[in-house]
Design a protein around this motif. Structure first.
Motif, mmCIF file in Angstrom:
data_model
loop_
_atom_site.group_PDB
_atom_site.id
_atom_site.type_symbol
_atom_site.label_atom_id
_atom_site.label_comp_id
_atom_site.label_asym_id
_atom_site.label_seq_id
_atom_site.Cartn_x
_atom_site.Cartn_y
_atom_site.Cartn_z
ATOM 1 N N GLN A 179 0.796 -1.221 0.000
ATOM 2 C CA GLN A 179 0.000 0.000 0.000
ATOM 3 C C GLN A 179 0.832 1.277 0.000
ATOM 4 O OE1 GLN A 179 -2.667 -1.543 3.383
ATOM 5 N NE2 GLN A 179 -4.124 -0.438 2.100
ATOM 6 N N VAL A 180 2.131 1.140 0.245
ATOM 7 C CA VAL A 180 3.009 2.308 0.238
ATOM 8 C C VAL A 180 4.101 2.156 -0.822
ATOM 9 C CG1 VAL A 180 4.592 3.749 1.596
ATOM 10 C CG2 VAL A 180 2.581 2.743 2.682
ATOM 11 N N LEU A 181 4.979 1.176 -0.634
ATOM 12 C CA LEU A 181 6.149 1.053 -1.502
ATOM 13 C C LEU A 181 5.799 0.672 -2.937
ATOM 14 C CD1 LEU A 181 8.574 -0.785 0.967
ATOM 15 C CD2 LEU A 181 8.304 1.676 0.556
ATOM 16 N N LEU A 182 4.822 -0.230 -3.116
ATOM 17 C CA LEU A 182 4.466 -0.703 -4.465
ATOM 18 C C LEU A 182 3.089 -0.215 -4.906
ATOM 19 C CD1 LEU A 182 5.695 -4.426 -4.256
ATOM 20 C CD2 LEU A 182 6.905 -2.452 -5.204
ATOM 21 N N LYS A 183 2.597 0.812 -4.263
ATOM 22 C CA LYS A 183 1.236 1.285 -4.530
ATOM 23 C C LYS A 183 1.001 1.565 -6.010
ATOM 24 C CE LYS A 183 -2.016 4.924 -3.211
ATOM 25 N NZ LYS A 183 -2.225 6.133 -2.370
ATOM 26 N N ASP A 184 1.919 2.258 -6.650
ATOM 27 C CA ASP A 184 1.778 2.583 -8.070
ATOM 28 C C ASP A 184 2.522 1.599 -8.962
ATOM 29 O OD1 ASP A 184 0.287 4.939 -7.472
ATOM 30 O OD2 ASP A 184 2.160 5.973 -7.001
ATOM 31 N N VAL A 356 19.848 0.355 -5.682
ATOM 32 C CA VAL A 356 19.169 0.260 -4.399
ATOM 33 C C VAL A 356 18.111 1.362 -4.321
ATOM 34 C CG1 VAL A 356 19.422 0.334 -1.892
ATOM 35 C CG2 VAL A 356 21.232 -0.680 -3.300
ATOM 36 N N VAL A 357 16.861 0.965 -4.122
ATOM 37 C CA VAL A 357 15.760 1.921 -4.020
ATOM 38 C C VAL A 357 15.617 2.353 -2.571
ATOM 39 C CG1 VAL A 357 13.281 2.284 -4.363
ATOM 40 C CG2 VAL A 357 14.572 0.839 -5.972
ATOM 41 N N ASP A 358 15.564 3.645 -2.358
ATOM 42 C CA ASP A 358 15.466 4.173 -0.996
ATOM 43 C C ASP A 358 14.106 3.835 -0.389
ATOM 44 O OD1 ASP A 358 16.251 5.735 1.293
ATOM 45 O OD2 ASP A 358 14.907 7.302 0.570
ATOM 46 N N VAL A 359 14.112 3.210 0.777
ATOM 47 C CA VAL A 359 12.884 2.885 1.501
ATOM 48 C C VAL A 359 12.838 3.748 2.753
ATOM 49 C CG1 VAL A 359 11.586 1.099 2.712
ATOM 50 C CG2 VAL A 359 12.835 0.523 0.624
ATOM 51 N N ARG A 360 11.929 4.697 2.759
ATOM 52 C CA ARG A 360 11.803 5.627 3.880
ATOM 53 C C ARG A 360 10.748 5.116 4.844
ATOM 54 N NH1 ARG A 360 8.604 10.321 4.676
ATOM 55 N NH2 ARG A 360 9.536 11.815 6.146
ATOM 56 N N VAL A 361 11.141 4.893 6.092
ATOM 57 C CA VAL A 361 10.235 4.342 7.101
ATOM 58 C C VAL A 361 9.967 5.389 8.175
ATOM 59 C CG1 VAL A 361 9.945 2.584 8.882
ATOM 60 C CG2 VAL A 361 11.032 1.991 6.700
ATOM 61 N N THR A 362 8.708 5.809 8.273
ATOM 62 C CA THR A 362 8.311 6.760 9.317
ATOM 63 C C THR A 362 7.098 6.256 10.096
ATOM 64 O OG1 THR A 362 6.786 8.008 7.899
ATOM 65 C CG2 THR A 362 9.108 8.675 7.879
ATOM 66 N N GLY A 363 6.271 5.446 9.452
ATOM 67 C CA GLY A 363 5.042 4.981 10.084
ATOM 68 C C GLY A 363 3.904 5.967 9.968
ATOM 69 N N GLU A 364 4.167 7.128 9.369
ATOM 70 C CA GLU A 364 3.148 8.172 9.270
ATOM 71 C C GLU A 364 2.020 7.803 8.312
ATOM 72 O OE1 GLU A 364 5.272 11.611 8.097
ATOM 73 O OE2 GLU A 364 6.295 11.876 10.026
ATOM 74 N N GLU A 365 2.244 6.791 7.476
ATOM 75 C CA GLU A 365 1.215 6.395 6.512
ATOM 76 C C GLU A 365 0.048 5.671 7.175
ATOM 77 O OE1 GLU A 365 5.310 6.433 4.820
ATOM 78 O OE2 GLU A 365 4.345 5.347 6.459
ATOM 79 N N PHE A 366 0.243 5.212 8.405
ATOM 80 C CA PHE A 366 -0.774 4.431 9.089
ATOM 81 C C PHE A 366 -1.609 5.308 10.018
ATOM 82 C CE2 PHE A 366 2.376 1.407 7.767
ATOM 83 C CZ PHE A 366 1.655 0.272 7.445
ATOM 84 N N VAL A 367 -2.888 4.964 10.129
ATOM 85 C CA VAL A 367 -3.790 5.689 11.023
ATOM 86 C C VAL A 367 -3.403 5.438 12.475
ATOM 87 C CG1 VAL A 367 -6.173 5.883 11.820
ATOM 88 C CG2 VAL A 367 -5.685 5.681 9.372
ATOM 89 N N GLU A 368 -3.220 4.156 12.809
ATOM 90 C CA GLU A 368 -2.866 3.805 14.180
ATOM 91 C C GLU A 368 -1.394 4.109 14.455
ATOM 92 O OE1 GLU A 368 -6.004 0.775 12.849
ATOM 93 O OE2 GLU A 368 -4.277 1.810 11.991
ATOM 94 N N GLU A 376 10.837 -1.309 13.140
ATOM 95 C CA GLU A 376 12.007 -2.157 12.865
ATOM 96 C C GLU A 376 11.663 -3.224 11.828
ATOM 97 O OE1 GLU A 376 15.215 -1.814 13.807
ATOM 98 O OE2 GLU A 376 14.457 0.116 14.555
ATOM 99 N N ASP A 377 10.452 -3.762 11.922
ATOM 100 C CA ASP A 377 10.007 -4.751 10.927
ATOM 101 C C ASP A 377 9.951 -4.137 9.531
ATOM 102 O OD1 ASP A 377 9.766 -6.791 12.748
ATOM 103 O OD2 ASP A 377 7.613 -6.547 13.059
ATOM 104 N N LEU A 378 9.463 -2.905 9.440
ATOM 105 C CA LEU A 378 9.359 -2.244 8.139
ATOM 106 C C LEU A 378 10.741 -1.968 7.545
ATOM 107 C CD1 LEU A 378 6.465 0.336 8.696
ATOM 108 C CD2 LEU A 378 6.347 -2.057 7.989
ATOM 109 N N LYS A 379 11.712 -1.703 8.398
ATOM 110 C CA LYS A 379 13.067 -1.422 7.924
ATOM 111 C C LYS A 379 13.757 -2.656 7.347
ATOM 112 C CE LYS A 379 13.795 2.419 11.150
ATOM 113 N NZ LYS A 379 14.526 2.899 12.366
ATOM 114 N N MET A 380 13.168 -3.819 7.587
ATOM 115 C CA MET A 380 13.747 -5.063 7.044
ATOM 116 C C MET A 380 13.424 -5.247 5.566
ATOM 117 S SD MET A 380 13.055 -7.760 10.141
ATOM 118 C CE MET A 380 13.834 -9.095 9.223
#
Length: 387
Positions: A179-184, A356-368, A376-380
């Protein structure tokens, strides 16, 4: 005629237009939609009650208060018809599998790498991250179905925490990926999941993307049948295909995929010699497909290093090596010189064939709100593009 009668008539008219698989698929949709609607209504009622209580107590919203406020994210982890359907699949899989989610007679080997130093079959617990959240694991431990510690000396207080390992992506990882990284990037594309196991990547890809096709290739007969049962039961056969075979026999799958996913795929299930053979096979079949995306959990660098590849891209000194054994039923991989093949050298030097594609992890995309463990799981999750 009241609203209820009108709704019934419209529903019956709609049913009359459907036949065969369409009717069966609609049956599943209706059941899920009704249950989800009831779930949402209950949630709304609970929120109204909480708001009413907050107003009664004179609650004011201010910076730093611990009251639940609306977040700016759009991805919901606990509500929505897609999550509801995914949870239905998870429950069905739980009903069919033991807690460790391993197949009968499955052989799992702990990698001999720095990351897993000190891990043994006695101090490792396999709990599938797709089927069980951290809260679920806590409940299993509280109920006595799982333990978090191992007794080093039976009957004493000399205990040590057990090591928990999962062979599947978590639901939050799947949501972030699709829903974020491969959305488009996934729209209209073919996604290949190597070692699809329980099918988590496939079900989530079906629900969260507009991918044209999702293909899972899996050697284990038990897991293939399990996935096929889930796909049929949840009416996903229009876009999901399960291939029961060794990857080494299926070069066309790699050559036809736009996105290749490899989640913890070789480290625990194949000796190093076979891992190297499989990685060379993957490399040889996608290195000329410019634009192909490679998704790995954990990083590609980590997995290649564990498989014994030279990560500097330099040719090592010549030394005699045993010819790796060929997996049962597998065709021979492309022949290579007796020393290190050109493919072997290039695989480790990933910048020679991947961006290498940059993967930015903030968690801001989620409501909760996201926990540190979630982040940490997302950074994997790592993404690479063939250049």
């Amino acid at each position: 005629m009241d609203a209820m009668d009108k709704a019934k008539d419209s529903f019956l008219e709609l049913l009359a237009t459907l036949e065969g698989d369409e009717l069966l698929s609609f049956e599943t949709f209706v059941g899920v939609a009704i249950e989800e609607r009831l779930h949402i209504m209950n949630k709304e009622n609970e929120q109204l009650q909480m708001q009413s209580q907050g107003q009664d107590q004179g609650h004011e919203h201010h910076a730093g208060c611990n009251h639940d406020h609306a977040n700016t994210g759009t991805i919901e982890r606990s509500t929505g018809s897609k999550i509801f359907r995914l949870n239905k699949i998870i429950q069905d899989l739980r009903d069919k599998l033991p807690i460790n989610a391993e197949a009968p007679n499955e052989q799992v080997t702990i990698p001999k790498s720095e990351e897993f130093e000190g891990y043994t079959k006695d101090n490792v617990v396999h709990v599938d991250g797709f089927l069980y959240t951290e809260d679920d694991v806590d409940e299993l431990c509280d109920s006595g179905k799982l333990s978090r510690n191992i007794c080093l000396k039976c009957g004493s207080k000399d205990t040590k925490p057990l090591n928990f390992i999962s062979h599947s992506a978590t639901v939050v990882q799947l949501q972030f990926l699709y829903q974020v990284l491969l959305k488009d990037a996934s729209k209209g594309k073919t996604i290949l999941d190597i070692g699809s196991r329980l099918g988590a990547m496939l079900y989530a890809g079906y629900l969260f993307t507009d991918a044209k096709k999702l293909i899972g290739v899996e050697m284990n007969d038990y897991f293939c049948k399990l996935q096929q049962d889930m796909v049929r039961k949840h009416r996903m056969q229009d876009r999901i295909e399960i291939v029961h075979d060794n990857l080494l026999n299926r070069d066309a799958l790699l050559q036809g995929a736009d996105i290749v996913i490899m989640n913890n795929v070789f480290q625990f299930f194949a000796p190093v010699e076979i891992q190297r053979q499989l990685w060379e096979f993957v490399y040889n079949n996608i290195r000329h497909r410019k634009g192909t995306l490679l998704i790995t959990i954990p990083s590609l660098q980590e997995q290649l290093k564990d498989a014994g590849f030279d990560m500097g891209g330099k040719k090592p000194k010549s030394k005699k090596k045993k010819v790796p054994a060929k997996p049962p039923g597998a065709v021979s991989a492309p022949s290579t010189p007796s020393n290190e093949s050109e493919a072997t050298i290039s695989i480790g030097n990933i910048t020679s064939w991947l961006r290498v594609v940059d993967v930015r992890v903030t968690g801001e995309e989620f409501v909760e709100e996201m926990t540190e463990d979630d982040l940490e799981d997302l950074k994997m999750i790592h993404i690479y593009e063939v250049i």
